[in-house]
Structures are given as C-alpha cells and as structure tokens.
Design a protein around this motif. Structure first.
Motif, short mmCIF file in Angstrom:
data_model
loop_
_atom_site.label_atom_id
_atom_site.label_comp_id
_atom_site.label_asym_id
_atom_site.label_seq_id
_atom_site.Cartn_x
_atom_site.Cartn_y
_atom_site.Cartn_z
N GLY A 187 20.65 34.47 -7.08
CA GLY A 187 20.77 34.93 -5.70
C GLY A 187 19.71 34.40 -4.76
O GLY A 187 19.75 34.66 -3.55
N HIS A 188 18.75 33.63 -5.27
CA HIS A 188 17.64 33.12 -4.45
C HIS A 188 18.12 32.06 -3.47
O HIS A 188 19.00 31.25 -3.77
CB HIS A 188 16.56 32.53 -5.35
N GLY A 189 17.52 32.03 -2.32
CA GLY A 189 17.78 31.00 -1.32
C GLY A 189 17.01 31.32 -0.05
O GLY A 189 17.02 32.47 0.43
N LEU A 190 16.34 30.33 0.49
CA LEU A 190 15.55 30.51 1.71
C LEU A 190 16.30 29.96 2.91
O LEU A 190 17.31 29.28 2.78
CB LEU A 190 14.20 29.79 1.57
N THR A 191 15.78 30.25 4.11
CA THR A 191 16.33 29.68 5.32
C THR A 191 15.18 29.46 6.30
O THR A 191 14.01 29.56 5.92
CB THR A 191 17.43 30.58 5.90
N TYR A 192 15.50 29.17 7.57
CA TYR A 192 14.46 28.81 8.52
C TYR A 192 13.97 30.00 9.34
O TYR A 192 13.64 29.88 10.52
CB TYR A 192 14.96 27.70 9.43
N THR A 193 13.93 31.17 8.71
CA THR A 193 13.33 32.36 9.27
C THR A 193 13.04 33.30 8.12
O THR A 193 13.25 32.97 6.95
CB THR A 193 14.27 33.03 10.31
N SER A 194 12.55 34.50 8.41
CA SER A 194 12.35 35.54 7.39
C SER A 194 13.00 36.83 7.86
O SER A 194 13.22 37.03 9.06
CB SER A 194 10.85 35.77 7.12
N PHE A 195 13.31 37.71 6.90
CA PHE A 195 14.02 38.94 7.21
C PHE A 195 13.27 40.14 6.65
O PHE A 195 12.57 40.05 5.64
CB PHE A 195 15.43 38.92 6.62
N THR A 196 13.46 41.28 7.30
CA THR A 196 12.92 42.55 6.83
C THR A 196 14.08 43.54 6.69
O THR A 196 14.96 43.61 7.56
CB THR A 196 11.89 43.12 7.82
N TYR A 197 14.08 44.30 5.57
CA TYR A 197 15.11 45.31 5.31
C TYR A 197 14.55 46.69 5.67
O TYR A 197 13.45 47.06 5.25
CB TYR A 197 15.52 45.27 3.85
N GLU A 198 15.35 47.46 6.43
CA GLU A 198 14.89 48.76 6.91
C GLU A 198 15.98 49.82 6.75
O GLU A 198 17.17 49.51 6.77
CB GLU A 198 14.51 48.68 8.40
N ASP A 199 15.56 51.07 6.60
CA ASP A 199 16.44 52.24 6.76
C ASP A 199 17.69 52.19 5.90
O ASP A 199 18.82 52.36 6.39
CB ASP A 199 16.85 52.40 8.24
N MET A 200 17.53 51.98 4.58
CA MET A 200 18.70 52.05 3.71
C MET A 200 19.16 53.50 3.58
O MET A 200 18.35 54.42 3.46
CB MET A 200 18.34 51.49 2.33
N ASP A 201 20.48 53.67 3.57
CA ASP A 201 21.03 55.02 3.53
C ASP A 201 22.30 55.05 2.68
O ASP A 201 23.11 54.11 2.72
CB ASP A 201 21.35 55.52 4.94
N LEU A 202 22.49 56.13 1.91
CA LEU A 202 23.73 56.38 1.17
C LEU A 202 24.48 57.51 1.86
O LEU A 202 23.87 58.53 2.23
CB LEU A 202 23.44 56.78 -0.28
N SER A 203 25.80 57.35 2.00
CA SER A 203 26.59 58.40 2.64
C SER A 203 26.63 59.67 1.81
O SER A 203 26.87 60.76 2.33
CB SER A 203 28.01 57.91 2.90
N SER A 204 26.39 59.55 0.51
CA SER A 204 26.30 60.70 -0.39
C SER A 204 25.41 60.32 -1.55
O SER A 204 25.39 59.17 -1.98
CB SER A 204 27.69 61.11 -0.89
#
Length: 632
Positions: free
Chosen positions: A375-392
C-alpha cells in the motif's frame, strides 16, 4: 478488489492460466469452488488459458473441466480432447452440460447489453492507457528532487537498459542524452557487435541491429546460448560511458529493471542483477542527483538504493510518456504498491513453505519491517488524518458500520491520496492476521484543504475460514479498525465490537479430519488425486509438518492416517505436542500401497494428553500422501 468487480457485474468471467490448472490443480479446485464461484452465486464463468510457449499436458483440457473451467482460450483441440475424455469416463455429461450452460448464459447476457457494432475511439483508448499507466506509477522515495525543476540549459543524463524510450520523451522538454550503461562485446564465431545486458542473475541478452541472443550462466560460470557454450570479448565499457555522461549532467534518470522475455520461472533472489547494481553505484558516485526508475513486474531488495538515492519510481509496465509526466510534475504520482518490498532474501519464507500464516509471506502476517510496505506510495504533498469516527461501536454479524475520517492536504498543490481501511481481530480461538485491507478510496484533496472519506464495513467482511467445519464464520470478537496511507501506517484507529458466533471447543476424540483442514503448516504441498479421495497433502521435503492448534485430545488413545505410499518400505509419520519438535505422542507407519491413488488406513497408539494443546503431524521424510487424520 477482484471480488467487488465480479459481484457488481463488472466482469463477464475470470481467466486462469494453464499453469494454475496443470501445476496446482488441488489449489485451483479450492479456489474455484470456495472462492471464485461464490462471488457470482455459483455462476461465475471460468476460462482456462493456454500459455503461448507451453504445450498442453495429456488430458489438460479434461482436467480443467473437472476442476470447474467452462471455456478454453489459446488454442488446442479442445472439442476432440473433451469428447475423448468423456468416452473414457474422465469427465461426465453433467460436467459438460454445466460448463456449456454457463458459457451460453454469459453470451446471452453480453448480447442483451450490446448496442450494435462497437465504435473504437482510438484517441480515447490511447488517453485511457496513458492515464492508467500514469496512475500506476509508484513513488517509492523522494528527498525533494522530484518533481524536476526545469530551467534554461538543464542537462539530463538518461542511463540504463530501459532508458532509450524515456530519453526520447524527456528530450521534448530538456536536453537529454542517453547511454545504456551496458558493455559492447563481440561474440566468438558471430559477426558484429552486441550490447550485453544482465536482466536477471546469470541471464543475459546480447543485442545487435539484426538479432538478439539469450544467454544463461550455469552455477559453474559456463555461459550457454541454445545449449551451446558462448564466449564474448568486451569492446567498450558501458559503466565507464555511463559515469562520464553522469558527471556532465545536472540530474541523472537511471532506468533499470527486468526483461519480460526472461521472466519465466522463479527468481533466486530479490537483489538486482550484479551488472545493474554496479551501474547504480557507479552512477551515484559520479552524480548524487539520481532518479532511479525501476521497471519490473516484481519487487527488488533496494536497501542500498533507498539509502543513497534521493528519488525512486517504480512501474510494472512500459510507460515512458507517463513517467515523463510524473518526473516533470505535470501530474503527481498516485500509485500504491500491490505487494510488500522486503529488505533482504532472509525476510522471505523458505521456497517450499506455501503456508502464508507460518511463513509470514504477506503483509497480513509479516513481523519483519519491510523496505516498502504493502500500500506504500508517495506523492508531491503530505497528508494528515483527523477525526476518525464509527457510526456504531457494536454490531451484529448481519449488520454494517460506517467509518468516516477527515484527510487534510498539507501542501500547496492538489493531489490524490489513497485512503486505506484495515482491520485486525483482537481476540480469537485461532491465529488471526495482523491486519487485513478491507477497502480503499482514491480521493483528490485540494491544496491546504480537506475531505471527509467514508467507508462501509460489513461484519460479514470480517469472516474467516473455520477449518474445523469447512465454512466461513464471523466470530464474536473485538476488532481494531484503522485507516492510513499504507499497511504500515495506522493514522487513526478505533475498536469495533462484533457479535457473531462462538466457536465450539475443538474436541478430537472420536473425530476424523480431512488432512488439508489444518491451521498452519511448513513444507507441505497440496496434490491432485481422484475426485473420490478429495484433497491430499504430502511433504515437499523431510521435516514438513501440519499444525492442529488449540485442540482437546483428552480421551484419545490412538490415531490413524488414511494414506498412500508408493514406495517399497513403510514410512513413519509422527504426532507431536506443543511444537513440531515437541514431545512425541505417537507414530504411525504408513505401509506400501503399491498404487499412489490406493489408500489404506494405518493406525498407531497415542500417549494421553489431558489438556488443550497444539498438535503437529510431522513428516520425518517424504513419501506418504495423506487424506484423513482420525482420533479414537
């Protein structure tokens, strides 16, 4: 991914190669019956494709039909072969009828959706191919050298056996000069000069303007072509030419990799062929600004390259135009690795260890740190993951949950992120994977912006194969749900409580198990036998074993094997406790049965064990074929 395409009607059927049918028939039977046919309510159409350079084995079409194939591709006297096999009783009329019905139903469905003669949009097809190639390119490493900053007078050196076409593309924008980095040689007894390239360890091509010679180096160093000894004399030193060009350039694009024509058979190592690795090191010593472009259908162990080169791209397909788009920054890379790239050969399981669990051969069970994870792969920016939520946080086995996570683009250009959803079962009666990819989304996230990404996770997706009952089951358990940019990067996570089945105790007394229904193994192979006996296991090497984990053997005083032995002498099979080399509980001597497919029951006494244990059936030597294991 493949399952979704079939279940949603996006594929008319599935093609399996002749190699699968003929070399791994037992595995193919399981794949068709338990997996592929289940995706299409038992009606998925299966083709067997003949390989161009491989003749059909005797009875190959009949075998494919017995395994579940419906159609045949690539030639061969199929009708005659199937008719003869039917007369001999090797296939039945019912098998032929079922295959014909699935093929006819598929054709009727295709006719129903056909809108007359197809119009081929050549430009549209070309644009689609280029886009697919571009989006498949994976940026493995980047210290800031990419995208290339093109300026007046910029000089590129394009080097390597895959560089000629790429140099032509790059020359449209900048000054780019090309050398292959391969030696030029003369061949004893053959006119002209040849370019010598090592594509795999000890496998070469010698190419002139009029012909190509494939050469192979034996373990003793003897080089042959078409079975005859081959000798060459070097005329010019390719690495020296590459170094001279690299020193004059602002940036070097070094294009290496494999040759599809020589990719038959297993590789001996993950390492680059020596000639290519020497070329990489020499060019890097001459110029630190090196972009390594790897073109191959499989991973390499690029430890040195990852340490000393600022940028590495990988593509599985010829993609010169698409690669140029990525290098110049016209498009940002968005490909992700479909496999793990290991650091060394030592991280791989033994060649004959086909058990993914015991061998830790995939990202799901791997314990060593990979060079580049699944699943690895880079691009020409970086990302941040926020506020993960489960509906239940609690669901039943027939329900689903919605997973939502916000992904923020930290950079200054719009880029795609491939958001990946994984799960891990935290408690179970059996060993579970460390992680499993459940879904992914490729989303375009604007510069300095964010997007909410949503997944639907079904409890049914969390099922596993219960070897004690030969069925899929959703077990009552806690699951960690996490998202990230690869299998090794869990950016956000939560725990999901799934209410499913409670697995019954694994009691052995008075039971008989099919030999292939084990939890773990090492050194075993599934072998094809008559349909009456079912699947059979055998030792691919001495010391092989299969594990029955977490069983209650209390009350058992004997055990038995339903087995064949084509040898002249009895062959021992052991039952051990705790580990493959643990306490010996009993030995069964499998007597000669004269015929490989003639099975007999051999029985041995068993030392008492009164607690739940891990049991191991151990094959001290090769020989027996085992269909069932019984306990009394």
């Amino acid at each position: 991914m493949f399952r979704a395409v079939v279940e949603t009607g996006g594929a008319a059927g599935i093609v399996l190669s002749q190699l699968m049918m003929e070399d791994y028939p037992a595995l193919t039977a399981q794949l068709l019956q338990l997996v592929l046919r289940g995706w299409g309510d038992g009606e998925t159409t299966i083709w067997s494709e003949k390989l161009p350079d491989r003749p059909l084995s005797s009875g190959g079409q009949a075998l494919a039909l017995r395994l579940g194939a419906d159609g045949f591709m690539g030639g061969g006297r199929t009708v005659e072969a199937i008719s003869d096999a039917c007369q001999r009783g090797e296939v039945t009329e019912a098998m032929i009828t079922a295959a014909a019905r699935r093929m006819l139903m598929m054709r009727l469905q295709l006719l129903a959706i056909s809108a007359g003669p197809a119009h081929v949009d050549r430009k549209g097809h070309q644009d689609l191919v280029r886009r697919a190639a571009r989006e498949s390119i994976v940026l493995l490493r980047n210290d800031g050298l990419l995208p290339l900053l093109v300026g007046p007078g910029m000089r590129l050196a394009v080097i390597g056996p895959h560089g000629e076409g790429l140099a032509d593309e790059l020359s449209r924008r900048v000054t780019a000069q090309y050398v292959s980095g391969s030696d030029r040689v003369t061949v004893s007894g053959v006119d002209g000069e040849f370019e010598l390239t090592e594509w795999r360890h000890g496998r070469f091509t010698l190419t002139s303007e009029t012909r190509t010679i494939e050469a192979f180096a034996d373990p003793d160093g003897t080089v042959t072509a078409d079975g005859e000894p081959l000798e060459w004399q070097r005329v010019s030193h390719g690495i020296a030419d590459a170094v001279a060009l690299a020193r004059e350039a602002d940036v070097v694009v070094l294009a290496i990799g494999s040759n599809p024509a020589l990719d038959d058979g297993n590789r001996d190592t993950l390492e680059l062929p020596p000639q290519q690795h020497q070329l990489v090191r020499a060019v890097r010593a001459a110029n630190p600004n090196v972009v390594l472009v790897v073109r191959s259908a499989y991973p390499y162990a690029l430890r040195w390259e990852d340490t000393y080169l600022p940028a590495i791209l990988w593509s599985a397909h010829p993609a010169d135009e698409a690669t140029a788009d990525i290098l110049f920054g016209d498009h940002a890379p968005s490909g992700r690795l479909p496999q793990t790239w290991h650091r060394t050969d030592d991280d791989l399981p033994p060649t004959l260890d086909y058990d993914l669990i015991q061998g830790s051969g995939t990202y799901m069970y791997q314990e060593t740190e990979p060079l580049y994870p699944f699943g690895h792969g880079l691009t020409y920016t970086s990302f941040t993951y926020e506020d993960m939520d489960l509906s239940s946080r609690v669901i039943n086995s027939h329900e689903s949950v919605t997973v939502t996570v916000r992904v923020r683009n930290n950079g200054f250009r719009d880029c795609h992120e491939v958001v990946q959803l994984y799960t891990r079962q935290l408690n179970s009666q059996v060993r579970q994977p460390r992680k499993v990819l459940r879904d992914f989304r490729k989303v375009l996230i604007p510069a300095r912006g964010s997007r909410d990404v949503t997944f639907r996770l079904r409890a049914a997706d969390l099922c596993f194969w219960d070897v004690t009952r030969d069925k899929w089951v959703v077990e009552t358990a806690l699951h960690e749900v996490f998202v990230g940019s690869s299998s090794a990067k869990a950016a956000a996570s939560a725990v999901l409580d799934v209410h499913g089945k409670t697995l019954p105790p694994r009691i052995l007394a008075g039971t008989a198990r099919t030999a292939h229904s084990y939890d773990e193994s090492m050194g075993l192979a599934l072998v094809d036998i008559s349909s009456e006996a079912g699947l059979v296991v055998t030792a691919a090497k001495g010391g092989a074993w299969l594990g029955l984990l977490g069983y209650d053997p209390s009350g058992c005083r004997s055990w038995s094997l339903t087995a064949s032995n084509a040898g002249d002498d009895p062959v021992p099979v052991e039952l051990r406790c705790g580990a493959p080399d643990g306490r010996l509980l009993g030995t069964v001597l499998v007597p000669p049965t004269t015929d490989r497919r003639r099975y007999a029951v051999a029985t041995g006494s068993l030392m008492p064990v009164d607690e739940i244990s891990d049991l191991f059936v151990v094959f001290p030597e090769q020989g027996p074929w085992i269909t069932r294991i019984g306990f009394a």
